[in-house]
Design a protein around this motif. Structure first.
Motif, short mmCIF file in Angstrom:
data_model
loop_
_atom_site.label_atom_id
_atom_site.label_comp_id
_atom_site.label_asym_id
_atom_site.label_seq_id
_atom_site.Cartn_x
_atom_site.Cartn_y
_atom_site.Cartn_z
N TYR A 140 -0.47 0.88 -15.80
CA TYR A 140 -1.84 1.16 -16.21
C TYR A 140 -2.45 2.21 -15.29
CZ TYR A 140 -3.33 -1.95 -12.39
OH TYR A 140 -3.53 -2.53 -11.17
N ASP A 141 -3.47 2.89 -15.83
CA ASP A 141 -4.18 3.92 -15.08
C ASP A 141 -5.55 3.41 -14.69
OD1 ASP A 141 -2.07 5.75 -15.52
OD2 ASP A 141 -2.89 6.28 -17.48
N TYR A 142 -6.04 3.92 -13.59
CA TYR A 142 -7.39 3.58 -13.18
C TYR A 142 -8.01 4.77 -12.46
CZ TYR A 142 -5.79 2.98 -8.34
OH TYR A 142 -5.27 3.19 -7.08
N TYR A 143 -9.32 4.74 -12.30
CA TYR A 143 -10.04 5.82 -11.62
C TYR A 143 -10.67 5.28 -10.35
CZ TYR A 143 -9.55 8.55 -15.90
OH TYR A 143 -9.04 9.24 -16.96
N VAL A 144 -10.74 6.16 -9.32
CA VAL A 144 -11.31 5.76 -8.05
C VAL A 144 -12.08 6.96 -7.48
CG1 VAL A 144 -9.27 6.44 -6.74
CG2 VAL A 144 -10.84 4.74 -5.78
N CYS A 145 -13.14 6.70 -6.76
CA CYS A 145 -13.98 7.75 -6.17
C CYS A 145 -13.14 8.62 -5.23
CB CYS A 145 -15.15 7.13 -5.42
SG CYS A 145 -16.14 8.33 -4.49
N SER A 146 -13.20 9.95 -5.40
CA SER A 146 -12.40 10.85 -4.57
C SER A 146 -12.87 10.88 -3.13
CB SER A 146 -12.44 12.27 -5.15
OG SER A 146 -13.77 12.76 -5.21
N THR A 147 -14.17 10.66 -2.90
CA THR A 147 -14.67 10.61 -1.52
C THR A 147 -14.02 9.45 -0.76
OG1 THR A 147 -16.80 11.56 -2.16
CG2 THR A 147 -16.74 10.34 -0.09
N TYR A 148 -13.99 8.29 -1.40
CA TYR A 148 -13.39 7.11 -0.77
C TYR A 148 -11.88 7.30 -0.59
CZ TYR A 148 -11.67 2.32 -0.24
OH TYR A 148 -11.05 1.19 0.22
N LYS A 149 -11.24 7.88 -1.58
CA LYS A 149 -9.78 7.96 -1.58
C LYS A 149 -9.26 9.05 -0.63
CE LYS A 149 -5.77 6.63 -3.26
NZ LYS A 149 -5.28 5.27 -3.06
N LYS A 150 -9.95 10.18 -0.60
CA LYS A 150 -9.38 11.34 0.10
C LYS A 150 -10.09 11.70 1.40
CE LYS A 150 -7.49 13.85 -3.87
NZ LYS A 150 -7.52 15.13 -4.60
N PHE A 151 -11.39 11.46 1.47
CA PHE A 151 -12.14 12.04 2.57
C PHE A 151 -12.59 11.02 3.63
CE2 PHE A 151 -12.84 14.66 -1.27
CZ PHE A 151 -12.16 15.79 -0.86
N ASP A 152 -13.47 10.13 3.23
CA ASP A 152 -14.04 9.22 4.23
C ASP A 152 -14.35 7.88 3.56
OD1 ASP A 152 -15.32 7.91 6.23
OD2 ASP A 152 -16.83 9.46 6.61
N ARG A 153 -13.64 6.83 3.93
CA ARG A 153 -13.83 5.53 3.29
C ARG A 153 -15.12 4.86 3.71
NH1 ARG A 153 -8.19 2.46 2.00
NH2 ARG A 153 -7.13 4.29 1.09
N THR A 154 -15.77 5.42 4.74
CA THR A 154 -17.08 4.87 5.14
C THR A 154 -18.21 5.58 4.42
OG1 THR A 154 -17.29 6.40 7.02
CG2 THR A 154 -16.14 4.31 7.41
N ALA A 155 -17.91 6.71 3.75
CA ALA A 155 -18.96 7.50 3.09
C ALA A 155 -19.27 6.98 1.70
CB ALA A 155 -18.55 8.97 3.02
#
Length: 559
Positions: free
Chosen positions: A357-372
């Motif tokens: 299955y596919d899902y979507y996730v916020c790119s800020t959380y995934k790639k940049f800063d998980r605290t942002a």
């Protein structure tokens, strides 16, 4: 007049030199050489007449540049003559006059004052009485550069006039150019008019359809090459549309060509010109112009792509999209954003032994800063179902509203509501004018003692209130007329959503046409912004007005 073979050697004996002459002839309509006196045959006749009886000059070859400007020396026949000079096959150059040699006074002076003397080449300009051997002063005289400057100035003046004329024709919507955009060709009966090239136009339509359907630019490029469709430059060469184009190394498409086609406004029927301009009349190199300087004339030729599709494509080109390995864009690519940070949502795939299955996730959380930011995760199938359900609700709403408006109009009073409102506006304008007139008369009556101070203040407040109320009512009536006009014309909301009646599966086309953005909140809640949401208000307002005017009608509206 004697002529020699190109490879015959001419001997020099004593002080007598036999000159091996290259006859140089140039004609260019670009810098104003339109007179019969400047024709190739006329120039040749003048040179032949000059050579009669001159045994010391033998003609080695003629060098003719027909259709080449004199503002530079990048001319094929001139370059060939220079090679023969350096190979010592030619040691004399003869022209009708200095303007035939060149119209760039700096370059002309370089050859006449430096290059030719260094190579011991005799130069003769017949009509200007220039001969570097029999009359050396004619080359060294101040008159020579002055004549070259005058020739240069003449060319500059002609160039300015030609540019002005071409600009005027561009503003008239006439095509000025050697090769039209891929998908068009010049009308055989009017080369300033474009007609559709059906075969190429079908390829252009296919490119737009594929892009709107979710194919990436790279995916479209790969498809065109796999299908054996030649690129635009090869197509034009094969069909004689652009005979002057250079030989193409490859017939393959590249992604920049596809992107250029997707961005070309010519395909909606608008003439777009002056995207490039030459640096100067001496430097024939094109440079791109600012978009604000483009000359655009609408509806000058048959459109290949509808304006609606073109605008949708431009909006998609600006979106941040990512391409999967099969070069097919996700149905939500470029439309899905995190509701909190505003960045794009990234698509991820989970593969397990018995399910995927596919899902979507916020790119800020995934790639940049998980605290942002937080995950804002949502499954693809859940999202598609929710969006499809919402769109179908609006589709049903559009169909129902369209039917309801039609029934109301069938039962409505035939008297135009707009005329009724215009009549009310005139009444209110008369009331406002009467209030203004009374206000103007108040002060003189007060000064003359006809009115007391208390009466003056009381009447002034009353008339000002009347004027203010009349003005406010006029503004409201005008707003009602605007709502009627906005809703009575083909409404964007109704027309667009009705066209998707029976939408059973969410498609890329539907998302592109109906949705502006989709925001995903933490916890899975989604917020859909429709493209034509502003068109919905006039529909509701117009319906409300029509129902109020037809209160005896048996219709009931549930919002």
């Amino acid at each position: 007049m004697a002529r020699i073979s190109k490879y015959e050697r001419i001997e020099q004996s004593g002080s007598v030199t036999t000159w091996r002459a290259g006859l140089y002839i140039r004609l260019s309509r670009e810098d104003g050489d339109k007179l019969e006196s400047e024709s190739v045959s006329s120039q040749r006749a003048i040179i032949d007449h000059y050579l009669n009886g001159r045994a010391d000059i033998l003609v080695y070859d003629s060098y003719i540049d027909d259709g080449f400007t004199g503002t530079d020396f990048d001319r094929p026949a001139f370059r060939r003559m220079l090679k023969d000079i350096t190979d010592q096959k030619v040691n004399c150059v003869i022209v009708k006059d200095l303007s035939r040699f060149g119209r760039n006074y700096i370059e002309s002076g370089k050859y006449l004052e430096t290059v030719f003397p260094l190579l011991k080449v005799r130069f003769i300009a017949i009509n200007d009485a220039v001969d570097s051997v029999e009359n050396p002063a004619s080359v060294n005289s101040v008159m020579l550069p002055f004549k070259n400057i005058m020739n240069d100035e003449y060319c500059r003046d002609i160039s300015a006039k030609v540019r002005s004329s071409l600009t005027a024709r561009r503003f008239q919507g006439k095509f000025i150019g050697s090769s039209p955009s891929y998908g068009y060709q010049k009308d055989p009966n009017d080369h300033n008019k474009l007609i559709v090239d059906r075969d190429a136009a079908n390829v252009v339509r296919r490119i737009y359809r594929m892009f709107l359907a979710g194919n990436s630019i790279l995916g479209i490029t790969r498809y065109l090459n796999d299908a054996g469709i030649v690129n635009p430059s090869t197509y034009k060469k094969e069909h004689g549309i652009n005979k002057s184009s250079p030989r193409t190394v490859s017939s393959l498409w590249i992604d920049t060509t596809v992107r250029r086609i997707l961005s070309n406004r010519m395909y909606v029927g608008d003439m777009v010109q002056k995207r490039y301009e030459v640096v100067s009349y001496k430097i024939h190199v094109g440079k791109p112009t600012k978009q604000s300087d483009w000359i655009i004339v609408e509806n000058t030729h048959e459109a290949i792509i509808s304006r609606e599709d073109f605008e949708n494509v431009q909006a998609l080109l600006k979106r941040d999209t990512r391409v999967s390995s099969d070069q097919k864009l996700s149905v939500f690519a470029g439309f899905l954003k995190c509701a909190d940070c505003g960045r794009a949502m990234n698509k991820k795939t989970i593969i397990q032994p018995y399910k995927r299955y596919d899902y979507y996730v916020c790119s800020t959380y995934k790639k940049f800063d998980r605290t942002a930011c937080t995950k804002h995760t949502i499954r693809s199938d859940v999202l598609e179902k929710a969006v499809l359900t919402t769109l179908n609700q609006y589709i049903t709403l559009a169909v129902d509203y369209d039917e309801l408006l039609r029934q109301i109009d069938e039962n409505a009073n035939k008297e135009s509501e707009e005329k009724r409102l215009q009549a009310l506006i005139k009444d209110k304008q008369r009331e406002a004018e009467r209030a203004r007139k009374l206000l103007l008369e108040l002060y003189p009556d007060y000064k003359d003692g006809i009115l007391s101070r208390e009466q003056y203040i009381s009447l002034k407040e009353k008339y000002e209130a009347n004027l203010q109320n009349s003005t406010a009512e006029i503004d409201e009536l005008k707003k009602q007329i605007q709502n009627i006009s906005a809703a009575d014309v083909k409404n964007r909301f109704i027309d667009l959503f009705k066209s998707y009646r029976g939408l059973a599966k969410l498609t890329r086309e539907a998302v592109c046409e109906l949705i502006e953005n989709i925001f995903v909140h933490e916890g899975g809640e989604i917020e859909i912004h429709l493209k034509c949401r502003d068109s919905l208000h006039p529909v509701l307002e117009n319906m409300k007005n029509k129902i109020e005017r037809n209160q005896n009608s048996a219709f009931i509206v549930n919002h």
